[in-house]
Design a protein around this motif. Structure first.
Motif, short mmCIF file in Angstrom:
data_model
loop_
_atom_site.label_atom_id
_atom_site.label_comp_id
_atom_site.label_asym_id
_atom_site.label_seq_id
_atom_site.Cartn_x
_atom_site.Cartn_y
_atom_site.Cartn_z
N ALA A 62 -9.94 -12.13 -2.89
CA ALA A 62 -10.35 -13.31 -3.81
C ALA A 62 -9.01 -14.18 -3.23
O ALA A 62 -8.70 -15.13 -3.99
CB ALA A 62 -9.92 -12.65 -5.17
N GLY A 63 -8.78 -14.28 -2.15
CA GLY A 63 -7.80 -15.20 -1.61
C GLY A 63 -6.49 -15.11 -1.90
O GLY A 63 -5.68 -15.91 -1.60
N MET A 64 -6.14 -13.79 -2.29
CA MET A 64 -4.59 -13.55 -2.67
C MET A 64 -4.26 -12.53 -1.79
O MET A 64 -4.86 -11.46 -1.57
CB MET A 64 -4.65 -13.10 -4.11
CG MET A 64 -4.99 -13.89 -5.22
SD MET A 64 -4.98 -13.47 -6.86
CE MET A 64 -6.56 -12.43 -6.88
N GLU A 65 -2.99 -12.90 -0.93
CA GLU A 65 -2.54 -11.83 -0.04
C GLU A 65 -2.18 -10.47 -0.86
O GLU A 65 -2.17 -9.43 0.08
CB GLU A 65 -1.48 -12.61 0.55
CG GLU A 65 -1.66 -13.77 1.42
CD GLU A 65 -0.43 -14.24 2.07
OE1 GLU A 65 0.72 -13.61 1.94
OE2 GLU A 65 -0.45 -15.21 3.00
N THR A 66 -1.63 -10.45 -1.91
CA THR A 66 -1.34 -9.13 -2.41
C THR A 66 -2.28 -8.56 -3.37
O THR A 66 -1.99 -7.68 -4.25
CB THR A 66 -0.22 -9.48 -3.46
OG1 THR A 66 -0.38 -10.26 -4.09
CG2 THR A 66 1.26 -9.70 -2.31
N ALA A 67 -3.53 -8.83 -3.49
CA ALA A 67 -4.75 -8.37 -4.03
C ALA A 67 -5.43 -7.48 -3.16
O ALA A 67 -5.50 -7.78 -1.91
CB ALA A 67 -5.50 -9.48 -4.65
N PHE A 68 -6.02 -6.27 -3.49
CA PHE A 68 -7.00 -5.45 -2.93
C PHE A 68 -7.82 -4.71 -3.60
O PHE A 68 -7.69 -4.59 -4.81
CB PHE A 68 -5.77 -4.41 -2.12
CG PHE A 68 -5.19 -3.49 -2.80
CD1 PHE A 68 -5.77 -2.19 -3.34
CD2 PHE A 68 -3.80 -3.62 -3.33
CE1 PHE A 68 -5.05 -1.44 -4.01
CE2 PHE A 68 -3.19 -2.91 -4.21
CZ PHE A 68 -3.85 -1.72 -4.51
N THR A 69 -8.63 -4.11 -2.98
CA THR A 69 -9.84 -3.20 -3.62
C THR A 69 -9.87 -1.91 -2.79
O THR A 69 -9.61 -2.02 -1.40
CB THR A 69 -11.29 -4.04 -3.61
OG1 THR A 69 -11.68 -4.02 -2.49
CG2 THR A 69 -11.02 -4.98 -4.43
N ALA A 70 -10.10 -0.64 -3.20
CA ALA A 70 -10.37 0.37 -2.58
C ALA A 70 -11.61 1.08 -3.08
O ALA A 70 -11.67 1.12 -4.34
CB ALA A 70 -9.16 1.30 -2.64
N ARG A 71 -12.55 1.62 -2.40
CA ARG A 71 -13.89 2.20 -2.89
C ARG A 71 -13.93 3.55 -2.20
O ARG A 71 -13.64 3.96 -1.34
CB ARG A 71 -15.06 1.30 -2.35
CG ARG A 71 -15.01 -0.19 -2.78
CD ARG A 71 -16.21 -1.08 -2.39
NE ARG A 71 -16.03 -2.48 -2.80
CZ ARG A 71 -16.61 -2.80 -3.97
NH1 ARG A 71 -17.30 -1.86 -4.41
NH2 ARG A 71 -16.46 -4.00 -4.29
N GLY A 127 -6.51 -3.86 -7.21
CA GLY A 127 -5.13 -4.53 -7.31
C GLY A 127 -5.01 -5.74 -7.90
O GLY A 127 -5.52 -6.51 -7.07
N THR A 128 -4.26 -5.81 -8.90
CA THR A 128 -4.29 -6.92 -9.59
C THR A 128 -3.04 -7.85 -9.73
O THR A 128 -2.07 -7.39 -10.35
CB THR A 128 -4.83 -7.22 -10.89
OG1 THR A 128 -4.12 -6.06 -11.77
CG2 THR A 128 -6.26 -6.22 -11.00
N PRO A 129 -2.64 -8.53 -8.84
CA PRO A 129 -1.35 -9.29 -9.03
C PRO A 129 -1.29 -10.30 -9.88
O PRO A 129 -2.06 -10.57 -10.58
CB PRO A 129 -1.35 -10.26 -7.62
CG PRO A 129 -2.62 -9.62 -6.74
CD PRO A 129 -3.71 -9.19 -7.71
N ALA A 130 0.00 -10.68 -10.23
CA ALA A 130 0.33 -11.87 -10.97
C ALA A 130 -0.13 -11.76 -12.41
O ALA A 130 -0.55 -12.72 -12.93
CB ALA A 130 -0.12 -13.02 -10.13
N GLU A 131 -0.05 -10.46 -13.09
CA GLU A 131 -0.50 -10.57 -14.40
C GLU A 131 0.55 -11.42 -15.40
O GLU A 131 0.18 -12.07 -16.34
CB GLU A 131 -0.60 -9.33 -14.89
CG GLU A 131 -1.00 -9.12 -16.35
CD GLU A 131 -0.15 -9.47 -17.61
OE1 GLU A 131 -0.44 -9.87 -18.62
OE2 GLU A 131 1.12 -9.13 -17.33
N GLU A 132 1.88 -11.49 -14.86
CA GLU A 132 2.84 -12.18 -15.75
C GLU A 132 2.91 -13.74 -15.19
O GLU A 132 4.15 -13.90 -14.61
CB GLU A 132 4.36 -11.40 -15.30
CG GLU A 132 4.38 -10.06 -15.64
CD GLU A 132 4.56 -9.88 -17.23
OE1 GLU A 132 4.70 -11.02 -17.80
OE2 GLU A 132 4.60 -8.74 -17.68
#
Length: 396
Positions: A62-71, A127-132
């Motif tokens: 999603a264009g965010m360096e600190t986001a990830f997925t794992a399947r 992995g969901t960054p930046a909730e805060e």
């Protein structure tokens, strides 16, 4: 095919074996807190753990360096997502307990994968960054990360143990008034006081606040009010946070703020600009079907959750944006008493202590079991989707 009872039993054993490893991960996150969109160390640690267990990991989603997925899984069946938060707070570290959210989500994924090595469907870890502040989940929703997901599961540590989360819709707006500078003793009649217009808006908002429904509010600060006391300000700016119990009520608040600002501008001869200044967080639509399933499993893991206390609202979160698209849960599990609060040093301490550990491990097991139910019982997902559509139609 494994029965749900057999899988639940395997999950319990796997979660128990994983407990020391999961706590090590949670402690590592706790010792090295990272702010929104800067969670490079945290994202690397979590994605590495998943990669080492055979998950297919994609970083920088999603264009965010600190986001990830794992399947994991063959894709031939339901898709269940486990959500990991891992950003911290300035000066307070993990005073919202996101290290525990990450640890529980990771533990649920590993325990379920251990219990069901051949998954008919998809186990998706997000992995969901930046909730805060920043809204990583909202960005992921718009990027399609949750397309095709049948259930989105996470837990949150708190000061209450509630099966669902009364989280409101929230957004911030910047309001700027343009006037005309003047010297108060030299040419006072030529000035158009932008600051006076902004102050009038604050007074109007205060009057509006008194009649807002429970759980809704408008709160503002002055971010620009002039440079010198002997010059009528030609520009003044405020930032306003708006919350509504539902997205519809938030839209009404935004419209009311705009009407007030435009009326004041007309009355004062100034020009006003309103611009959205933050990612919009939608209100949380709880999946009662999935929450009841989680609560049952949590009680078997030794902890209980009840219904939210009426009249108490716990802020906003970008999980609301996910819940508008996918059946979702966001239960709270207490690690401090109700006379305490999160976003405090005390809460940060609890997130690294024994009460945080107990909540994380029990929630990891309950999340894994709930995810297994979604994968093994198609009727559960069907009921959750039906419930979400009913709530959407009713505007809830």
């Amino acid at each position: 095919m494994s029965t749900t009872a057999t899988v639940h039993d395997r999950i319990r054993h796997a979660a128990a074996e994983l407990a020391p490893r999961l706590w090590d991960v949670a402690q590592e996150l706790h010792r090295h807190p990272e702010l929104a969109f800067e969670e490079h160390r945290s994202a690397a640690l979590l994605s590495k753990e998943l990669d080492s267990e055979g998950f297919t990991v994609e970083r920088g989603v999603a264009g965010m360096e600190t986001a990830f997925t794992a399947r994991a899984g063959n894709g031939d069946g339901p898709c269940v997502a486990l959500l990991l938060e891992y950003d911290a707070l300035p000066d307070l570290g993990h005073a919202c307990g996101h290290n525990l959210i990450a640890g529980a989500g990771l533990g649920a994924a590993l325990a379920l994968h251990n219990a069901m090595p051949e998954i008919d469907g998809t186990l998706l870890v997000v992995g969901t960054p930046a909730e805060e502040g920043g809204g990583g989940k909202a960005i992921e929703v718009e990027a399609g990360v949750f397309d095709g997901v049948d259930a989105a599961l996470m837990f949150h540590p708190g000061v209450y143990s509630w099966s669902s989360a009364p989280l409101t819709a929230q957004v911030q707006y910047r309001v700027g008034f343009h006037g005309r500078a003047a010297h108060p003793t030299g040419n006072p009649t030529e000035g158009l006081d932008a600051l006076a217009a902004l102050i009038q808006l604050f007074n109007t908002v205060a009057a509006v606040q008194r009649r807002l429904p429970e759980g809704s509010h408008i709160q503002g600060i002055i971010t620009e009010g002039g440079r010198a006391t002997n010059i009528v300000p030609d520009y003044a700016e405020g930032r306003f946070g708006l919350r509504g119990i539902t997205g519809t009520l938030l839209d009404e608040l935004i419209a009311e703020l705009a009407r007030a600002a435009e009326g004041i501008a007309l009355a004062t001869g100034t020009v006003v600009e309103l611009t959205q200044a933050s990612t919009r967080y939608e209100h949380f639509r709880n999946s009662d079907v999935l929450s009841a399933t989680f609560a049952e499993h949590l009680s078997q893991a030794g902890m209980t959750v009840g219904e939210p206390t009426p009249g108490i609202y716990l802020g906003s979160s970008d999980i609301g944006n996910v819940s508008a698209r996918v059946p979702a849960i966001h239960p709270f599990v207490a690690i401090l008493g109700p006379d305490e609060s999160d976003h405090t040093p005390r809460f940060a301490e609890a997130a690294g202590g024994p009460d945080g550990r107990r909540a994380m491990l029990a929630s990891a097991e309950a999340l894994a079991r709930t995810a297994a139910d979604v994968l093994l019982r198609p009727e559960l997902g069907a009921r959750a989707w039906s419930e979400l559509r009913r709530k959407e139609a009713a505007g809830l």
